[in-house]
Design a protein around this motif. Structure first.
Motif, mmCIF file in Angstrom:
data_model
loop_
_atom_site.group_PDB
_atom_site.id
_atom_site.type_symbol
_atom_site.label_atom_id
_atom_site.label_comp_id
_atom_site.label_asym_id
_atom_site.label_seq_id
_atom_site.Cartn_x
_atom_site.Cartn_y
_atom_site.Cartn_z
ATOM 1 N N GLU A 125 0.816 -1.216 0.000
ATOM 2 C CA GLU A 125 0.000 0.000 0.000
ATOM 3 C C GLU A 125 0.857 1.276 0.000
ATOM 4 O O GLU A 125 0.670 2.177 0.799
ATOM 5 N N ARG A 126 1.773 1.337 -0.935
ATOM 6 C CA ARG A 126 2.641 2.515 -1.038
ATOM 7 C C ARG A 126 2.006 3.528 -1.980
ATOM 8 O O ARG A 126 1.762 3.231 -3.149
ATOM 9 N N PRO A 127 1.744 4.753 -1.517
ATOM 10 C CA PRO A 127 1.136 5.764 -2.389
ATOM 11 C C PRO A 127 2.096 6.186 -3.495
ATOM 12 O O PRO A 127 3.315 6.013 -3.394
ATOM 13 N N ARG A 128 1.539 6.737 -4.544
ATOM 14 C CA ARG A 128 2.364 7.290 -5.619
ATOM 15 C C ARG A 128 3.248 8.409 -5.062
ATOM 16 O O ARG A 128 2.841 9.140 -4.142
ATOM 17 N N PRO A 129 4.441 8.572 -5.624
ATOM 18 C CA PRO A 129 5.369 9.562 -5.045
ATOM 19 C C PRO A 129 4.845 10.986 -5.058
ATOM 20 O O PRO A 129 5.136 11.763 -4.143
ATOM 21 N N PHE A 130 4.063 11.357 -6.068
ATOM 22 C CA PHE A 130 3.586 12.737 -6.144
ATOM 23 C C PHE A 130 2.543 13.053 -5.073
ATOM 24 O O PHE A 130 2.226 14.216 -4.851
ATOM 25 N N LEU A 131 2.023 12.015 -4.401
ATOM 26 C CA LEU A 131 1.069 12.256 -3.320
ATOM 27 C C LEU A 131 1.768 12.618 -2.016
ATOM 28 O O LEU A 131 1.184 13.290 -1.157
ATOM 29 N N ASP A 132 3.016 12.188 -1.862
ATOM 30 C CA ASP A 132 3.749 12.428 -0.621
ATOM 31 C C ASP A 132 4.867 13.446 -0.753
ATOM 32 O O ASP A 132 5.420 13.884 0.259
ATOM 33 N N HIS A 133 5.216 13.806 -1.973
ATOM 34 C CA HIS A 133 6.363 14.699 -2.178
ATOM 35 C C HIS A 133 5.972 15.819 -3.127
ATOM 36 O O HIS A 133 5.404 15.586 -4.192
ATOM 37 N N GLN A 134 6.293 17.031 -2.710
ATOM 38 C CA GLN A 134 5.951 18.215 -3.485
ATOM 39 C C GLN A 134 7.031 18.508 -4.523
ATOM 40 O O GLN A 134 8.194 18.105 -4.380
ATOM 41 N N GLY A 135 6.633 19.215 -5.552
ATOM 42 C CA GLY A 135 7.592 19.719 -6.529
ATOM 43 C C GLY A 135 7.971 18.749 -7.622
ATOM 44 O O GLY A 135 8.896 19.030 -8.399
ATOM 45 N N LEU A 136 7.274 17.616 -7.730
ATOM 46 C CA LEU A 136 7.581 16.670 -8.800
ATOM 47 C C LEU A 136 6.875 17.083 -10.089
ATOM 48 O O LEU A 136 5.766 17.607 -10.068
ATOM 49 N N GLU A 137 7.531 16.817 -11.205
ATOM 50 C CA GLU A 137 6.950 17.061 -12.524
ATOM 51 C C GLU A 137 6.235 15.784 -12.961
ATOM 52 O O GLU A 137 6.863 14.812 -13.420
ATOM 53 N N PHE A 149 13.485 3.669 -16.305
ATOM 54 C CA PHE A 149 13.932 5.067 -16.218
ATOM 55 C C PHE A 149 12.770 6.004 -16.530
ATOM 56 O O PHE A 149 12.577 7.018 -15.848
ATOM 57 N N CYS A 150 12.001 5.669 -17.558
ATOM 58 C CA CYS A 150 10.881 6.537 -17.948
ATOM 59 C C CYS A 150 9.849 6.660 -16.839
ATOM 60 O O CYS A 150 9.293 7.743 -16.616
ATOM 61 N N ARG A 151 9.594 5.580 -16.111
ATOM 62 C CA ARG A 151 8.578 5.627 -15.059
ATOM 63 C C ARG A 151 8.976 6.585 -13.941
ATOM 64 O O ARG A 151 8.135 7.285 -13.374
ATOM 65 N N VAL A 152 10.255 6.626 -13.624
ATOM 66 C CA VAL A 152 10.727 7.575 -12.606
ATOM 67 C C VAL A 152 10.769 8.985 -13.181
ATOM 68 O O VAL A 152 10.384 9.954 -12.509
ATOM 69 N N TYR A 153 11.228 9.118 -14.403
ATOM 70 C CA TYR A 153 11.269 10.416 -15.083
ATOM 71 C C TYR A 153 9.884 11.049 -15.125
ATOM 72 O O TYR A 153 9.725 12.269 -14.948
ATOM 73 N N MET A 154 8.862 10.221 -15.335
ATOM 74 C CA MET A 154 7.488 10.716 -15.445
ATOM 75 C C MET A 154 6.885 11.090 -14.091
ATOM 76 O O MET A 154 5.790 11.647 -14.024
ATOM 77 N N GLY A 155 7.567 10.748 -13.008
ATOM 78 C CA GLY A 155 7.100 11.118 -11.680
ATOM 79 C C GLY A 155 6.024 10.224 -11.109
ATOM 80 O O GLY A 155 5.362 10.608 -10.140
ATOM 81 N N VAL A 156 5.849 9.022 -11.668
ATOM 82 C CA VAL A 156 4.764 8.153 -11.209
ATOM 83 C C VAL A 156 5.260 6.970 -10.384
ATOM 84 O O VAL A 156 4.447 6.214 -9.842
#
Length: 241
Positions: A94-106, A152-159
């Motif tokens: 149950e790990r949330p997507r990174p953009f839900l917990d961290h600000q400033g992601l593209e 690499f693309c999945r991290v680059y995309m911020g998801v």
């Protein structure tokens, strides 16, 4: 980068900000290309590599063609099984997507509401890449390379976090390799039966392929006819004498 100061000493988050930060500095058209490639393009490319490998095996038509085709069939099956295995893993972690917990992601792809660990895209592409490697090393290396680009693309995309991708690589590899002996034991008799059938043989080897036995049989028949003809000529000469 600014994100590093906000994330403390977590290497996973630090690397997330470093890779995703490239999207902020890149032109918008490049981000759009990565978005399409990372979401759909590399999955389609992986399917094309599998089809290309099958076509190559079929045209070559060597003695192990049925075994190679069985391994190629296993590649997408391994990806499907790995995704099914990932369902309870995601529900447990149950790990949330990174953009839900961290600000400033593209974030290049919106609407992602499911859990982050592990990455389905990384799991699918690596399972297919390793499955391809079982069938053919050259095509397998291409498939594994595509899987690495997908990660690499999945991290680059911020998801996804980097560890989401690494977890997907590990899951896909484990399923493809650990279940490969059982899969090959079940699939190889099927592909051999298809090879022997009149309607399905062309799926395993092309007509007139080197290993199909047709050329060898024809050559053997030609040699047999030549020997028989020689004996007939000798008998005719004896009768004339």
């Amino acid at each position: 980068m600014a994100g590093l100061a906000e994330t403390g000493s977590n290497p996973d988050v630090d690397l997330l900000y470093d890779i995703n930060g490239l999207a902020k500095d890149a032109p918008r058209w490049f981000d759009r290309v990565v978005e399409v490639v990372g979401e759909y393009g590399l999955l389609a490319a992986m399917v094309l590599v599998v089809v290309w490998c099958w076509w190559s095996v079929r045209r070559r038509g060597d003695g192990d063609a049925a075994v190679s085709v069985a391994a190629l069939v296993w590649a997408p099956l391994a990806a499907a099984i790995a995704v099914l295995v990932n369902i309870p893993i995601r529900g447990f972690v149950e790990r949330p997507r990174p953009f839900l917990d961290h600000q400033g992601l593209e974030v290049l792809v919106s609407g992602k509401t499911d859990y982050s660990f592990v990455s389905d895209h990384a799991t699918i592409t690596m399972a297919m890449g390793v499955g391809l490697f079982v069938a053919n090393r050259k095509f397998g290396l291409v498939g594994i390379g595509l899987a690495l680009v997908e990660g690499f693309c999945r991290v680059y995309m911020g998801v996804h976090y980097p560890t989401d991708v690494v977890g997907g690589f590990a899951l896909g590899t484990a399923v493809a390799l650990l279940l490969s002996p059982l899969a090959m034991a079940l699939l190889t008799p099927v592909t051999r039966a298809v090879e022997r059938s009149g309607w399905g043989g062309v799926l395993i080897r092309a007509r007139g392929a080197a290993g199909s036995g047709g050329a060898g049989s024809g050559a053997g028949a030609g040699r047999g006819a030549g020997v028989a003809g020689g004996r007939a000529e000798t008998e005719e000469r004896d009768l004339a004498a």
